[in-house]
Design a protein around this motif. Structure first.
Motif, PDB file in Angstrom:
ATOM      1  N   LEU A 328       6.439   0.206  -4.345  1.00  0.00           N
ATOM      2  CA  LEU A 328       6.524  -1.319  -4.252  1.00  0.00           C
ATOM      3  C   LEU A 328       7.819  -1.764  -4.638  1.00  0.00           C
ATOM      4  N   ALA A 329       8.419  -1.425  -5.203  1.00  0.00           N
ATOM      5  CA  ALA A 329       9.645  -2.240  -5.436  1.00  0.00           C
ATOM      6  C   ALA A 329      10.647  -2.522  -4.168  1.00  0.00           C
ATOM      7  N   LYS A 330      10.325  -1.738  -3.453  1.00  0.00           N
ATOM      8  CA  LYS A 330      11.277  -1.724  -2.274  1.00  0.00           C
ATOM      9  C   LYS A 330      10.803  -2.853  -1.182  1.00  0.00           C
ATOM     10  N   GLN A 331       9.417  -3.134  -1.619  1.00  0.00           N
ATOM     11  CA  GLN A 331       8.729  -4.364  -0.727  1.00  0.00           C
ATOM     12  C   GLN A 331       8.675  -5.565  -1.684  1.00  0.00           C
ATOM     13  N   LYS A 332       9.533  -5.261  -2.568  1.00  0.00           N
ATOM     14  CA  LYS A 332       9.373  -6.722  -3.718  1.00  0.00           C
ATOM     15  C   LYS A 332       7.855  -6.880  -4.061  1.00  0.00           C
ATOM     16  N   VAL A 333       7.280  -6.007  -4.388  1.00  0.00           N
ATOM     17  CA  VAL A 333       6.010  -5.989  -4.816  1.00  0.00           C
ATOM     18  C   VAL A 333       5.950  -5.652  -6.403  1.00  0.00           C
ATOM     19  N   ASP A 334       5.531  -6.289  -7.245  1.00  0.00           N
ATOM     20  CA  ASP A 334       5.154  -5.971  -8.485  1.00  0.00           C
ATOM     21  C   ASP A 334       4.426  -4.922  -8.929  1.00  0.00           C
ATOM     22  N   PRO A 335       4.206  -4.117  -9.985  1.00  0.00           N
ATOM     23  CA  PRO A 335       3.313  -2.984 -10.265  1.00  0.00           C
ATOM     24  C   PRO A 335       1.897  -3.545  -9.947  1.00  0.00           C
ATOM     25  N   LEU A 336       0.922  -2.607  -9.665  1.00  0.00           N
ATOM     26  CA  LEU A 336      -0.367  -3.078  -9.484  1.00  0.00           C
ATOM     27  C   LEU A 336      -1.248  -2.370 -10.351  1.00  0.00           C
ATOM     28  N   ILE A 337      -2.214  -3.177 -10.926  1.00  0.00           N
ATOM     29  CA  ILE A 337      -3.327  -2.738 -11.917  1.00  0.00           C
ATOM     30  C   ILE A 337      -4.574  -2.392 -11.178  1.00  0.00           C
ATOM     31  N   ALA A 338      -5.050  -2.903 -10.043  1.00  0.00           N
ATOM     32  CA  ALA A 338      -5.957  -2.853  -9.336  1.00  0.00           C
ATOM     33  C   ALA A 338      -5.752  -2.652  -7.883  1.00  0.00           C
ATOM     34  N   ILE A 339      -6.317  -1.904  -7.012  1.00  0.00           N
ATOM     35  CA  ILE A 339      -6.123  -1.722  -5.528  1.00  0.00           C
ATOM     36  C   ILE A 339      -7.503  -1.913  -4.760  1.00  0.00           C
ATOM     37  N   GLN A 340      -7.558  -2.042  -3.531  1.00  0.00           N
ATOM     38  CA  GLN A 340      -8.743  -2.241  -2.637  1.00  0.00           C
ATOM     39  C   GLN A 340      -8.297  -2.273  -1.142  1.00  0.00           C
ATOM     40  N   VAL A 341      -9.201  -1.976  -0.541  1.00  0.00           N
ATOM     41  CA  VAL A 341      -8.783  -1.871   1.094  1.00  0.00           C
ATOM     42  C   VAL A 341     -10.195  -2.405   1.651  1.00  0.00           C
ATOM     43  N   SER A 342      -9.753  -3.146   3.080  1.00  0.00           N
ATOM     44  CA  SER A 342     -10.971  -3.622   3.577  1.00  0.00           C
ATOM     45  C   SER A 342     -11.449  -2.570   4.482  1.00  0.00           C
ATOM     46  N   ASP A 344     -12.718  -2.677   7.800  1.00  0.00           N
ATOM     47  CA  ASP A 344     -12.511  -2.818   9.387  1.00  0.00           C
ATOM     48  C   ASP A 344     -11.383  -2.045   9.885  1.00  0.00           C
ATOM     49  N   ASP A 345     -11.552  -2.172  11.493  1.00  0.00           N
ATOM     50  CA  ASP A 345     -10.626  -1.104  12.216  1.00  0.00           C
ATOM     51  C   ASP A 345      -9.149  -1.514  12.048  1.00  0.00           C
ATOM     52  N   ARG A 346      -8.778  -2.687  11.551  1.00  0.00           N
ATOM     53  CA  ARG A 346      -7.300  -3.175  11.290  1.00  0.00           C
ATOM     54  C   ARG A 346      -7.498  -3.412   9.570  1.00  0.00           C
ATOM     55  N   PRO A 347      -7.400  -2.616   8.934  1.00  0.00           N
ATOM     56  CA  PRO A 347      -7.409  -2.816   7.525  1.00  0.00           C
ATOM     57  C   PRO A 347      -6.585  -3.564   6.779  1.00  0.00           C
ATOM     58  N   LEU A 348      -6.742  -4.296   5.716  1.00  0.00           N
ATOM     59  CA  LEU A 348      -5.771  -4.872   4.769  1.00  0.00           C
ATOM     60  C   LEU A 348      -5.802  -4.144   3.567  1.00  0.00           C
ATOM     61  N   PHE A 349      -4.615  -3.941   2.813  1.00  0.00           N
ATOM     62  CA  PHE A 349      -4.619  -3.358   1.789  1.00  0.00           C
ATOM     63  C   PHE A 349      -4.243  -4.361   0.576  1.00  0.00           C
ATOM     64  N   TYR A 350      -5.023  -4.393  -0.566  1.00  0.00           N
ATOM     65  CA  TYR A 350      -4.852  -5.612  -1.499  1.00  0.00           C
ATOM     66  C   TYR A 350      -4.684  -4.874  -2.698  1.00  0.00           C
ATOM     67  N   GLY A 351      -3.903  -5.775  -3.686  1.00  0.00           N
ATOM     68  CA  GLY A 351      -3.427  -5.390  -4.865  1.00  0.00           C
ATOM     69  C   GLY A 351      -3.385  -6.395  -5.962  1.00  0.00           C
ATOM     70  N   ILE A 352      -3.538  -6.053  -7.202  1.00  0.00           N
ATOM     71  CA  ILE A 352      -3.442  -7.347  -8.091  1.00  0.00           C
ATOM     72  C   ILE A 352      -2.333  -6.757  -9.305  1.00  0.00           C
ATOM     73  N   THR A 353      -1.396  -7.631  -9.570  1.00  0.00           N
ATOM     74  CA  THR A 353      -0.274  -7.292 -10.533  1.00  0.00           C
ATOM     75  C   THR A 353      -0.874  -7.744 -11.922  1.00  0.00           C
ATOM     76  N   PRO A 354      -0.083  -7.296 -12.877  1.00  0.00           N
ATOM     77  CA  PRO A 354      -0.491  -7.638 -14.393  1.00  0.00           C
ATOM     78  C   PRO A 354      -0.555  -9.213 -14.544  1.00  0.00           C
ATOM     79  N   VAL A 383     -13.035  -6.814  -4.954  1.00  0.00           N
ATOM     80  CA  VAL A 383     -14.387  -6.605  -4.233  1.00  0.00           C
ATOM     81  C   VAL A 383     -14.059  -6.944  -2.970  1.00  0.00           C
ATOM     82  N   ASN A 384     -14.502  -5.952  -2.007  1.00  0.00           N
ATOM     83  CA  ASN A 384     -14.089  -6.344  -0.623  1.00  0.00           C
ATOM     84  C   ASN A 384     -15.397  -5.678  -0.013  1.00  0.00           C
ATOM     85  N   PRO A 385     -16.534  -6.137   0.410  1.00  0.00           N
ATOM     86  CA  PRO A 385     -17.630  -5.618   0.898  1.00  0.00           C
ATOM     87  C   PRO A 385     -17.644  -4.954   2.181  1.00  0.00           C
TER      88      PRO A 385
END
Length: 385
Positions: A328-342, A344-354, A383-385
């Motif tokens: 994550l640091a290489k992407q300049k993304v802070d550490p994540l406390i929660a993750i989820q993925v959509s 669909d066929d072109r999914p997005l990945f989601y994360g929540i930082t502290p 939550v991503n139904p």
């Protein structure tokens, strides 16, 4: 004479100013307040329950569109809410508590029905004042597969599940779960609860929502040596449980008695020695169509299971092999406390930082797409139904 000319000049100026103001105000239209509707359902709409530990009675659910990178609105959610979305995506259910004096006074527990096109409350169902008040879990408030039954997990500290008919908007009954917690639905008439012994209790309900049968399984979680996180991910009636030390085991709750798969490791012996293990408040996400399991990983020790992830590891669930490792640091993304993925066929990945930043990444490549700063105050779940 001079005073008269000065007074006349001032009067002329004031008259001109007044005339200009009248013309300006005449040209202005009165401001109209409107309420926009939420755009039609998209698998890239993200619902983020947010509990502030500095204001526990004032939770809310943020709604964000990851395609347009736009905040859509929020749902007020009371104290320690549970949250679930109907299979048709039209309605959200919030199981929560209100006190008559804010943080104290007479207690009322309700399930509120939310119209997802407006985020308005369209109704409520009063329930027994005992629903579990804790950091949100996908399974403290959960729906049957057809959306007809809503299960609300209770703890007083005795445990039970309230069964609600969502169409009739009424409580059908309460089922004692004998010390086992949460409700993992399978099919239209069955849920399972986790027990402190590492076993699972599966309860089948009849058409009236009353208990029809129950079955206690053998232990499938080693609670003494390697406990499992309760935030399992789901593929139909099969759930994927991840343990503190980094192994995965499936549980199929579709029958009266669960069927458990063999455990398999997420970490090699060398990685385990280095301290790599899952962590956070929502540690895994599953994209069913591509057979990809996403795991939030960090270097830690015993007791660090709530620490945020510095990396996300991606596994193929068919081969049980890691296929990607995102630093994550290489992407300049802070550490994540929660993750989820959509889904669909072109999914997005989601994360929540502290700090409650919402991170959006490409679920196939791990490339960062957007960071929404401080979406909430203490966001804990995606939550991503």
């Amino acid at each position: 004479m001079k005073r008269r000319r000065l007074a006349a000049s001032m009067a002329a100026v004031l008259s001109g100013v007044l005339a200009c103001q009248i013309q300006v105000h005449a040209a202005e239209k009165p401001e109209e307040l409107t309420v926009a509707k939420v755009p039609p359902y998209s698998p890239h709409q993200v619902f983020v329950p947010d509990i502030s530990f500095s204001s526990m009675t004032d939770a809310r659910v943020h709604v964000f569109d990851a395609d347009s990178n736009r905040f859509l609105g929020q749902i007020d959610a009371g104290f320690g809410p549970g949250f679930a979305i109907s299979p048709d995506h039209k309605t959200s259910y919030v199981a929560t508590t209100y006190f008559s004096r804010g943080g104290h006074g007479a207690r009322t527990d309700v399930v509120e029905l939310i119209d997802n096109s407006t985020l308005d409350v369209t109704g409520e169902i009063v329930i027994a004042p005992k629903h579990g008040q804790h950091v949100p879990s996908p399974y403290n408030t959960a729906l049957s597969d057809d959306g007809r039954l809503l299960y609300v997990a209770n703890i007083t500290p005795s445990t039970s599940v309230t069964v609600i008919d969502t169409a009739a908007k009424k409580v059908l009954g309460e089922i004692d779960t004998d010390g086992c917690v949460l409700a993992y639905p399978s099919g239209n008439d069955r849920f399972s609860a986790l027990c402190e012994s590492g076993k699972a209790l599966t309860v089948t309900v009849d058409a009236a929502g009353k208990e029809k049968s129950r079955k206690l399984s053998d232990a499938f979680i080693d609670v003494d040596n390697d406990p499992a996180f309760v935030n399992a991910v789901r593929d139909g009636s099969r759930y994927w449980f991840t343990t503190y030390l980094g192994s995965v085991r499936t549980a199929d709750f579709s029958g009266e008695a669960p069927v458990f798969g063999d455990a398999w490791p997420l970490v090699s012996a060398q990685e385990k020695k280095a301290g790599w293990r899952p962590g956070g408040l929502q540690q895994t996400a599953l994209h069913v169509k591509s057979h990809r399991l996403y795991v939030a990983m960090h270097k830690g020790v015993d007791g660090s299971h709530k620490d945020p992830a510095t990396e996300v590891w991606v596994f193929d669930t068919t081969t049980k092999k890691r296929i990607a490792r995102w630093d994550l640091a290489k992407q300049k993304v802070d550490p994540l406390i929660a993750i989820q993925v959509s889904t669909d066929d072109r999914p997005l990945f989601y994360g929540i930082t502290p700090t409650s930043d919402l991170v959006v990444m490409d679920a196939q490549t791990g490339k960062r797409k957007h960071v929404e700063k401080q979406l909430g105050s203490t966001s804990t779940l995606l939550v991503n139904p």
